[in-house]
Design a protein around this motif. Structure first.
Motif, mmCIF file in Angstrom:
data_model
loop_
_atom_site.group_PDB
_atom_site.id
_atom_site.type_symbol
_atom_site.label_atom_id
_atom_site.label_comp_id
_atom_site.label_asym_id
_atom_site.label_seq_id
_atom_site.Cartn_x
_atom_site.Cartn_y
_atom_site.Cartn_z
ATOM 1 N N SER A 17 10.997 -45.497 33.036
ATOM 2 C CA SER A 17 12.135 -44.673 32.669
ATOM 3 C C SER A 17 13.457 -45.311 33.113
ATOM 4 O O SER A 17 14.479 -45.205 32.434
ATOM 5 C CB SER A 17 11.900 -43.268 33.196
ATOM 6 N N LYS A 18 13.404 -46.022 34.251
ATOM 7 C CA LYS A 18 14.614 -46.721 34.719
ATOM 8 C C LYS A 18 15.051 -47.821 33.766
ATOM 9 O O LYS A 18 16.217 -48.195 33.700
ATOM 10 C CB LYS A 18 14.342 -47.345 36.086
ATOM 11 N N ALA A 19 14.076 -48.376 33.053
ATOM 12 C CA ALA A 19 14.403 -49.478 32.141
ATOM 13 C C ALA A 19 14.877 -48.971 30.782
ATOM 14 O O ALA A 19 15.237 -49.751 29.913
ATOM 15 C CB ALA A 19 13.168 -50.369 31.966
ATOM 16 N N LEU A 20 14.847 -47.657 30.581
ATOM 17 C CA LEU A 20 15.252 -47.104 29.283
ATOM 18 C C LEU A 20 16.690 -46.610 29.341
ATOM 19 O O LEU A 20 17.207 -46.324 30.421
ATOM 20 C CB LEU A 20 14.344 -45.922 28.915
ATOM 21 N N SER A 21 17.270 -46.477 28.186
ATOM 22 C CA SER A 21 18.603 -45.895 28.132
ATOM 23 C C SER A 21 18.499 -44.433 28.602
ATOM 24 O O SER A 21 17.584 -43.709 28.197
ATOM 25 C CB SER A 21 19.084 -46.006 26.680
ATOM 26 N N PRO A 22 19.416 -43.965 29.475
ATOM 27 C CA PRO A 22 19.272 -42.632 30.072
ATOM 28 C C PRO A 22 19.241 -41.524 29.031
ATOM 29 O O PRO A 22 18.698 -40.461 29.259
ATOM 30 C CB PRO A 22 20.502 -42.494 30.971
ATOM 31 N N ASN A 23 19.787 -41.818 27.874
ATOM 32 C CA ASN A 23 19.826 -40.819 26.824
ATOM 33 C C ASN A 23 18.719 -41.035 25.790
ATOM 34 O O ASN A 23 18.770 -40.537 24.673
ATOM 35 C CB ASN A 23 21.199 -40.890 26.151
ATOM 36 N N GLY A 24 17.725 -41.825 26.197
ATOM 37 C CA GLY A 24 16.657 -42.154 25.254
ATOM 38 C C GLY A 24 15.435 -41.270 25.411
ATOM 39 O O GLY A 24 15.410 -40.326 26.208
ATOM 40 N N ILE A 25 14.430 -41.578 24.638
ATOM 41 C CA ILE A 25 13.146 -40.887 24.747
ATOM 42 C C ILE A 25 12.068 -41.909 24.369
ATOM 43 O O ILE A 25 12.284 -42.724 23.462
ATOM 44 C CB ILE A 25 13.103 -39.653 23.807
ATOM 45 N N ALA A 26 10.966 -41.895 25.103
ATOM 46 C CA ALA A 26 9.881 -42.832 24.784
ATOM 47 C C ALA A 26 8.685 -42.043 24.271
ATOM 48 O O ALA A 26 8.345 -40.999 24.825
ATOM 49 C CB ALA A 26 9.500 -43.622 26.023
ATOM 50 N N ILE A 27 8.079 -42.567 23.222
ATOM 51 C CA ILE A 27 6.928 -41.886 22.604
ATOM 52 C C ILE A 27 5.786 -42.896 22.517
ATOM 53 O O ILE A 27 5.930 -43.958 21.906
ATOM 54 C CB ILE A 27 7.294 -41.400 21.177
#
Ligand code: GLY
Ligand code: MN
Ligand code: MN
Length: 439
Positions: A17-27
Motif C-alpha cells: 500500500s505504501k508503494a501505491l498512490s494514496p488515492n489509488g485502489i488495488a484489485i
C-alpha cells in the motif's frame, strides 16, 4: 514447522500500500479452478501474488487494498459458506472466517462484488490490477468504472489511471523474509532427501516414471504434497531435452539419468537437478563432461554475494563450460572469441539460473533501468549450468552423443556471500558413486 503469520501477511499488504498512490485502489483476483476432464478439476493452486498478500487459499476470491495515509484497508471478496457445497467440495472460510483468520479489515460474499466494488472506486484516481490477468478481469474493471461514474457523476476523474500491480508485488517478493527462508529451507531439505532416495534405488531396468514415483513419494510423505513443477526424469538422450516430462522410458546400464525435481512446501518451491549414472559408476566420457558442469556450477555459485550483478554467475559458468568444451575437442578456436560468438550455445543453450520462491521461476526483474540487478541479502536463486550433446549429431564422436548433464542448486544470498540451501544433495563424483553403493 514455520508458517507465514497473519502479521506478516498484513505487513506485506502495508508495504504494497505504501508503494501505491494514496488515492489509488488495488484489485487482485485469486487463482481459479481448471477442469481436467469429465467434471473433475486439476488440484487447485492459488495465484502466487494473491497468496503472497493474503494467505487465503480458495478460488473465486478478490483482494482489494485501499492505501491510507497511515494504515491501509484490505477487503476480501470470497465464497459464502454453503453447507451443501461444503459437503461435496470441502470447508470454506466465508467472509466471517476471512476476517477472523486472515486479518483483512472487511470481507463480503463474492456474489456482491458487482454491487460493492463500483462504490469503492468512487473518488479513486488510480486503479492497480494485474495487466496480464484474465480478459474477464479487465472487462469487469471497465464495467465497474462505468457503474461508479454513473453513481457519482462529478467525483471520479473522467479517466482514472491504470497501473500494473504485478511489477510492484514482484519487487516485494524478490527479497525473502526470515519466515520465507525457513519454509524454503524445508522445501530444500525434503527435495534433498528425495534426490538421495532416487540415487539409492536407481538401477538398470527401472523406468523413468519409477524414479519419479520415488521422488514424489518422498515429497508427499514429508508434507510437500505437490511438486513445484512437473518432475523431469530423463535417461540417456532424454537428458538432453530440457523440459522432458514424459518420463516413460526404461533406464539402461550405460546411460546417465538427469532428474530435475523439487517439491512445493507451504507454497514455496525448491528446484534441484542431479545427473548420475544408472549403473552407479560414471564412464570416462560421462566423467569428463560431468566435471566441467560441476566446475562451472561451483564457479557460478562463487559469484553470488551482495553487490555482484545478476549476470556474474552466468558469465563464470559460460567461461568454464567453453574452456571445457575446447579441452574435449567439441569446440575449436580461441576461448575469448568462442565466448563472444556464443559458440557454447550449441551445447549450453539456457541461462544459469532464475529467481526462486512462491513460483519456481519466481517473479522479479533481472535488469533495473537496463542494467543487471545487483544481489541483495534475502534473494534466492537457482544455479543450474548444463551440457547437452544431442544424440543425433553425427559430426560428434559417438562417445559424447546422448550425454545430457545439468547440476542445479538453490542459493540464498546472505550478508556475507551465499548459502547453498540444497547442499546436502551429493554432487561430487565419488559422493554419488558412494551413495549409489557402487564404490
Ligand atoms: N525445473 C525447471 C528449471 O530448472 O528451470
Ligand atoms: Mn531451475
Ligand atoms: Mn530445475
Amino acid at each position: 514447522m514455520f508458517k507465514i503469520s497473519k502479521i506478516e501477511f498484513r505487513r506485506r499488504r502495508q508495504l504494497l500500500s505504501k508503494a501505491l498512490s494514496p488515492n489509488g485502489i488495488a484489485i487482485l483476483p485469486s487463482g481459479r479452478e481448471f477442469e481436467r476432464n469429465g467434471g473433475t478439476n486439476f488440484p487447485f493452486r492459488q495465484n502466487s501474488d494473491f497468496y503472497y498478500l493474503s494467505g487465503f487459499d480458495e478460488p473465486d476470491a478478490v483482494l482489494v487494498i485501499l492505501p491510507g495515509e497511515k494504515r491501509h484497508k484490505s477487503i476480501l471478496f470470497c465464497r459464502k459458506r454453503d453447507p451443501n457445497r461444503e459437503l461435496w467440495d470441502g470447508i470454506r472460510s466465508g467472509p466471517e472466517g476471512a476476517i477472523a483468520d486472515f486479518g483483512v479489515g472487511d470481507a463480503f460474499p463474492i456474489d456482491l462484488i458487482n454491487e460493492i466494488l463500483p462504490k469503492l472506486l468512487v473518488g479513486r484516481s488510480k486503479i492497480y490490477y494485474p495487466f496480464q490477468g484474465s480478459f474477464e478481469l479487465t472487462k469487469n474493471i471497465i464495467d465497474w468504472i462505468k457503474i461508479s461514474r454513473q453513481m457519482t457523476l462529478n467525483k471520479l476523474p473522467a479517466q482514472p489511471d491504470l497501473g500494473d500491480i504485478k511489477s510492484i508485488i514482484d519487487e516485494l517478493r524478490l527479497v525473502k523474509s526470515e519466515a520465507e527462508v525457513s519454509l524454503m529451507r524445508t522445501a530444500a531439505r525434503i527435495t534433498a532427501a528425495a534426490h538421495i532416495r532416487a540415487m539409492k534405488v536407481c538401477e538398470p531396468g527401472k523406468f523413468e516414471y519409477q524414479l519419479q514415483a520415488e521422488i514424489e513419494h518422498e515429497f508427499a510423505l514429508n508434507g510437500a504434497r505437490y511438486p513445484a513443477y512437473p518432475s523431469i526424469v530423463g535417461g540417456g538422450k532424454n537428458g538432453c531435452i530440457l523440459h522432458y516430462i514424459e518420463n516413460s522410458d526404461i533406464l539402461t546400464e550405460e546411460d546417465l539419468v538427469l532428474i530435475d525435481a523439487g517439491c512445493e512446501f507451504e507454497h514455496y518451491a525448491a528446484d534441484v537437478t542431479r545427473t548420475f549414472p544408472v549403473s552407479g559408476v560414471f564412464n570416462t566420457a560421462q566423467r569428463s563432461v560431468y566435471e566441467i558442469v560441476l566446475n562451472a556450477q561451483k564457479a557460478a555459485i562463487k559469484q553470488i554475494r551482495p553487490g555482484n550483478s545478476w549476470n556474474r554467475p552466468h558469465t563464470a559458468a559460460v567461461r568454464v563450460i567453453t574452456r571445457g568444451l575446447l579441452d574435449l575437442g567439441l569446440l575449436r578456436g580461441d576461448l575469448n572469441r568462442l565466448i563472444k560468438a556464443k559458440a557454447y550455445m550449441e551445447f549450453y543453450m539456457h541461462r544459469t539460473g532464475h529467481w526462486l520462491g512462491l513460483d519456481v521461476h519466481d517473479s522479479g526483474d533481472y535488469k533495473v533501468n537496463g542494467r543487471w540487478r545487483k544481489f541483495e541479502p534475502g534473494m534466492i536463486l537457482t544455479v543450474e549450468p548444463g551440457i547437452y550433446i544431442a544424440h543425433h549429431k553425427s559430426n560428434i564422436a559417438a562417445r559424447w552423443r546422448g550425454i545430457g548433464i545439468r547440476i542445479e542448486d538453490d542459493v540464498l544470498v546472505t550478508d556475507r556471500g551465499h548459502e547453498v540451501l540444497t547442499e546436502s544433495v551429493p554432487k561430487e563424483l565419488d559422493e554419488i558413486e558412494k551413495i549409489m553403493g557402487r564404490s
